[in-house]
Design an enzyme around this catalytic site. Structure first.
Site, PDB file in Angstrom:
ATOM      1  N   HIS A 123      90.118  49.836  29.258  1.00  0.00           N
ATOM      2  CA  HIS A 123      89.783  50.961  29.907  1.00  0.00           C
ATOM      3  C   HIS A 123      90.972  51.308  30.980  1.00  0.00           C
ATOM      4  O   HIS A 123      90.604  51.956  31.920  1.00  0.00           O
ATOM      5  CB  HIS A 123      88.522  51.021  30.639  1.00  0.00           C
ATOM      6  CG  HIS A 123      87.423  50.832  29.751  1.00  0.00           C
ATOM      7  ND1 HIS A 123      86.021  50.700  29.886  1.00  0.00           N
ATOM      8  CD2 HIS A 123      87.299  51.146  28.286  1.00  0.00           C
ATOM      9  CE1 HIS A 123      85.301  50.460  28.811  1.00  0.00           C
ATOM     10  NE2 HIS A 123      86.152  50.709  27.906  1.00  0.00           N
ATOM     11  N   CYS A 134     100.311  65.872  31.211  1.00  0.00           N
ATOM     12  CA  CYS A 134     101.658  65.618  30.568  1.00  0.00           C
ATOM     13  C   CYS A 134     101.920  63.904  30.546  1.00  0.00           C
ATOM     14  O   CYS A 134     102.994  63.903  30.172  1.00  0.00           O
ATOM     15  CB  CYS A 134     102.739  66.161  31.413  1.00  0.00           C
ATOM     16  SG  CYS A 134     102.944  65.589  33.078  1.00  0.00           S
ATOM     17  N   GLY A 201      79.987  38.740  30.744  1.00  0.00           N
ATOM     18  CA  GLY A 201      79.696  39.489  31.702  1.00  0.00           C
ATOM     19  C   GLY A 201      79.732  41.058  31.272  1.00  0.00           C
ATOM     20  O   GLY A 201      80.412  41.878  32.137  1.00  0.00           O
ATOM     21  N   ASN A 227      75.920  35.371  30.074  1.00  0.00           N
ATOM     22  CA  ASN A 227      75.608  36.291  30.774  1.00  0.00           C
ATOM     23  C   ASN A 227      74.294  36.080  31.350  1.00  0.00           C
ATOM     24  O   ASN A 227      73.867  35.062  31.202  1.00  0.00           O
ATOM     25  CB  ASN A 227      75.305  37.841  29.909  1.00  0.00           C
ATOM     26  CG  ASN A 227      75.055  39.088  30.444  1.00  0.00           C
ATOM     27  OD1 ASN A 227      74.234  39.273  31.427  1.00  0.00           O
ATOM     28  ND2 ASN A 227      75.838  40.106  30.103  1.00  0.00           N
TER      29      ASN A 227
HETATM   30  N1  APR Z   1      77.895  36.477  35.287  1.00  0.00           N
HETATM   31  C1  APR Z   1      77.593  36.790  33.875  1.00  0.00           C
HETATM   32  N2  APR Z   1      77.192  38.106  33.875  1.00  0.00           N
HETATM   33  C2  APR Z   1      76.890  38.976  34.721  1.00  0.00           C
HETATM   34  C3  APR Z   1      77.069  38.501  36.034  1.00  0.00           C
HETATM   35  C4  APR Z   1      77.614  37.178  36.467  1.00  0.00           C
HETATM   36  N3  APR Z   1      77.933  36.875  37.806  1.00  0.00           N
HETATM   37  N4  APR Z   1      76.764  39.561  36.906  1.00  0.00           N
HETATM   38  C5  APR Z   1      76.217  40.518  36.277  1.00  0.00           C
HETATM   39  N5  APR Z   1      76.218  40.146  34.763  1.00  0.00           N
HETATM   40  C6  APR Z   1      76.043  40.874  33.609  1.00  0.00           C
HETATM   41  C7  APR Z   1      74.969  41.871  33.765  1.00  0.00           C
HETATM   42  O1  APR Z   1      73.600  41.052  33.233  1.00  0.00           O
HETATM   43  C8  APR Z   1      75.411  42.945  32.748  1.00  0.00           C
HETATM   44  O2  APR Z   1      74.990  42.365  31.439  1.00  0.00           O
HETATM   45  O3  APR Z   1      77.324  41.605  33.424  1.00  0.00           O
HETATM   46  C9  APR Z   1      76.860  42.947  32.628  1.00  0.00           C
HETATM   47  C10 APR Z   1      77.434  43.989  33.410  1.00  0.00           C
HETATM   48  O4  APR Z   1      77.378  45.095  32.406  1.00  0.00           O
HETATM   49  P1  APR Z   1      77.649  46.620  32.974  1.00  0.00           P
HETATM   50  O5  APR Z   1      77.555  46.845  34.246  1.00  0.00           O
HETATM   51  O6  APR Z   1      77.045  47.592  32.123  1.00  0.00           O
HETATM   52  O7  APR Z   1      79.159  46.587  33.029  1.00  0.00           O
HETATM   53  P2  APR Z   1      80.262  46.535  31.515  1.00  0.00           P
HETATM   54  O8  APR Z   1      79.508  45.814  30.342  1.00  0.00           O
HETATM   55  O9  APR Z   1      81.475  45.934  31.955  1.00  0.00           O
HETATM   56  O10 APR Z   1      80.405  48.103  31.387  1.00  0.00           O
HETATM   57  C11 APR Z   1      81.417  48.622  30.223  1.00  0.00           C
HETATM   58  O11 APR Z   1      80.886  50.775  30.842  1.00  0.00           O
HETATM   59  O12 APR Z   1      80.583  52.309  32.421  1.00  0.00           O
HETATM   60  C12 APR Z   1      81.391  51.652  31.677  1.00  0.00           C
HETATM   61  O13 APR Z   1      83.825  52.012  31.732  1.00  0.00           O
HETATM   62  C13 APR Z   1      82.696  51.250  32.416  1.00  0.00           C
HETATM   63  O14 APR Z   1      84.102  49.326  31.607  1.00  0.00           O
HETATM   64  C14 APR Z   1      82.615  49.570  31.803  1.00  0.00           C
HETATM   65  C15 APR Z   1      81.868  49.959  30.547  1.00  0.00           C
END
Ligand code: APR
Length: 259
Positions: A123, A134, A201, A227
């Site tokens: 991303h 541009c 995560g 996770n």
């Molecule tokens: N260790 C492991 N997992 C964790 C921890 C931790 N300490 N804290 C939170 N999590 C998990 C949550 O349970 C969740 O499943 O991390 C995940 C975070 O998920 P999102 O908030 O959806 O983030 P992400 O998956 O990175 O989002 C993907 O979506 O909104 C867009 O561009 C944005 O890059 C982002 C993309």
């Protein structure tokens, strides 16, 4: 939908030790211990900035000053943060040749700060400012993001060169934007060559990252998932699932893999 099976560190380490081409896919959860909240949890970024209101290219075109508030908030967080033990463990595993690459959805640069070399930033990243019209780019100033949107210098010097956008934005992918071609090529390369994907995560809900687990599984790769809670991947793809915090699981797992 299958029921979630929980695995042990030893089971994960055995799979990892046996792999020849291991690649990590990381999301916001790996940076939570660094002080950056994830997106979709109750106190996540999207609870403050509704994604369809702030995080789309259209929103930035229509209301750059408003969207800039989200960029400022993210930039402030990222500048105040340090890599944590989860980032460091991945960097150590790469150094020991037990991890070939990290594909990250994060834009915080913490993998590189921890010492990872082969990082694919799906991303984009917040260290560069880019013009969506541009493709002009410049490094983010040392002092961080300016308080107001920065006009693209080419919009001034080449009259008529900008039909819609006039402002630079952090070089991150907003909803409605395509991934960079070289990033897609890198991901396809690793998708076709990995024999182990370690998913850390991420809710694995957002495409194209969401497609990677199914694609590599269909090609015969194994999956380890770390996770704090079960996800679509743990519910549907039967990975080796380690429930817990990445920053607590990865250091002992690293030791077992490298033992
Ligand atoms: N260790 C492991 N997992 C964790 C921890 C931790 N300490 N804290 C939170 N999590 C998990 C949550 O349970 C969740 O499943 O991390 C995940 C975070 O998920 P999102 O908030 O959806 O983030 P992400 O998956 O990175 O989002 C993907 O979506 O909104 C867009 O561009 C944005 O890059 C982002 C993309």
């Amino acid at each position: 939908m299958k029921s979630v099976e929980y695995s042990s560190l030893e089971q994960a380490a055995e799979i990892w030790r046996a792999s020849k081409v291991a690649v990590a896919l990381t999301g916001a959860g790996i940076s939570v211990a660094s002080g950056i909240p994830d997106f979709r949890s109750p106190k996540g970024l999207w609870s403050e900035f509704a994604p369809m209101e702030y995080a789309t290219l259209d929103a930035f075109i229509q209301e750059p000053n408003k969207v800039w508030q989200m960029f400022l908030a993210v930039n402030k967080l990222a500048r105040e943060c340090q890599a944590n033990t989860a980032h460091t463990s991945l960097a150590e595993l790469e150094k020991a040749d037990k991890l070939k690459a990290v594909i990250t959805q994060n834009i915080d640069g913490l993998h590189q700060l921890a010492g990872s070399k082969n990082v694919i930033e799906m991303h984009g990243c917040g260290r560069i400012l880019a013009c969506p019209e541009c493709n002009y780019t410049e490094a983010l100033p040392e002092a961080g993001l300016q308080i107001e949107p920065v006009p693209c210098p080419r919009a001034r010097t080449i009259p008529g060169s900008h039909r819609t956008h006039r402002y630079l934005k952090p070089n991150v992918i907003l909803f409605g934007e395509d991934l960079k071609r070289e990033v897609i090529q890198d991901i396809i390369h690793w998708q076709n060559s990995m024999d182990l994907l370690i998913i850390i995560g991420t809710s694995a809900d957002v495409y194209p990252a969401a497609a990677l687990p199914n694609a590599v599984k269909a090609l015969g790769a194994k999956i380890i998932e770390i996770n704090v809670e079960p996800t679509r991947v743990s519910r549907t793809l039967s990975p080796c699932f380690l429930q817990g915090k990445a920053e607590e699981i990865l250091p002992p797992l690293q030791k077992l893999v490298l033992a």
